[in-house]
Design an enzyme around this catalytic site. Sequence first.
Site: not given
Length: 476
Positions: A167, A375
């Site tokens: 992720h 991110d």
Amino acid sequence: MGGSLLSDKEPNNRLIVVSNRVPSPKGAGGNQGGLAVGVMNALQKADGLWLGWNGEIDGDNNAQLSHYDFDGVRFATFPITEHDHKTYYTGFSNEILWPLFHYRPDKVEYSRESLDGYLRVNQRFARHIKPLVEPDTRVWVHDYHLIPLGYYLRQTSVDAPLGYFLHIPFPPWDVVRILPEYEDLLRYLTSYDLIGLQTEIDLKNLRDCMVMALDARDLGDNVLEVEGRRFKIAAYPISIDVNDAQDLAKKGEQSATGQRLKRSIGDRPLVIGVDRLDYSKGVYKRFQAFERLLENAEHQRGNVVFIQISPPSRTDVHEYAQLRSTLERVAGHVNGRFADYDWTPLRYLNRGYGREAVFGFLRQSRVALLTPLRDGMNLVAKEYVAAQDPEDPGVLIISHLAGASWELKDGALVCNPYDIDGVSDMLEQALAMPLEERKLRWRRMMDVLETNDIHNWSQNFLAELMEMKLANSASQ
């Protein structure tokens, strides 16, 4: 995490999802993260089991699994010891892998003790999973805490399809090899049949590392071979449930919390940031950019309001406690410099809110300011787009270092979070953007979200996992 159960279950096909933590039924109405929302649908459609740490600390290394059912899914959880929490979770996962994978080697605190704990807990996960695997089971492992798990499952003769999804970002070769055991870490990944990453950049970085460190052969179509084992790597950008986000946003806006916010803002435009408290999120520089806006645009003084929601996380890590103090100080500085008796420009909220409340806040915001320094995806960006009123949508400002920027670039304002003046100028542009341009940009982003929602994400990954496992079986 609402949802029906059994009407469309897949026959004779079981799925085990494994992650560090599992969502607690006690917190089901809270602000669940992307992983929780992302896999529940897949588990509800299959004969699904979610296994992971229950968040509790227990001195018993041999504690057995506890089972419970919630929202149409079976859960199996276990505690870990204080020492394992210190080494596996705080140590290797969050003081080594997290900063390394977010391109921050200066924050890596490496120790062999932490590595030992990381491997030990992954072995324990494998021991818990082994008895649960049946002939038709698929295993889907999630995130950086559990990279070695596939290897330990193979060591126990588990031959099920093993999928892995990361992720967070995957860094380039020169960053990865800062880790003393980087070759072992990469070799553990080769035990999976399919490795999913968020973006094409992450995919390129992993491929480069496999070639440079393990002499991987590239067989085409993203299939690699290392020491006779074939596996596939591919980008699967995680997404959201668009319909659920829209419903939550409408309910949140009309809720008591949403109406309270509306009254407190009045007719002023609202800028919002929603990020877990973490140095990778770029909130400090975001505050600087907002201060620069107030310096340069006098007409925004007494007008614009910026709300930053940053729930605390990893409170036992010194770095995070220090960050919280820094942000509180900077927020106080901005307000001390610009606030008036009837206007507070920056509201810094170091607490979490339920999903419905957050979506209601997003819907009322003219601008979302999401500027992570790195991110994997940033699902808040997608949630903000889905939460908007189609007749009066807001503007998304997103860092070009967030995975979401690649999918949303045709509608968002894409910024460099290190460019304080540039972000400030972009804020002014967003606040002044006419309605027709806002609608056009919003529609472009919604087209992306409606094409690739969370259901497509999980279905595509699991379908490709089965294809790769069958191809591997045929070649053996």
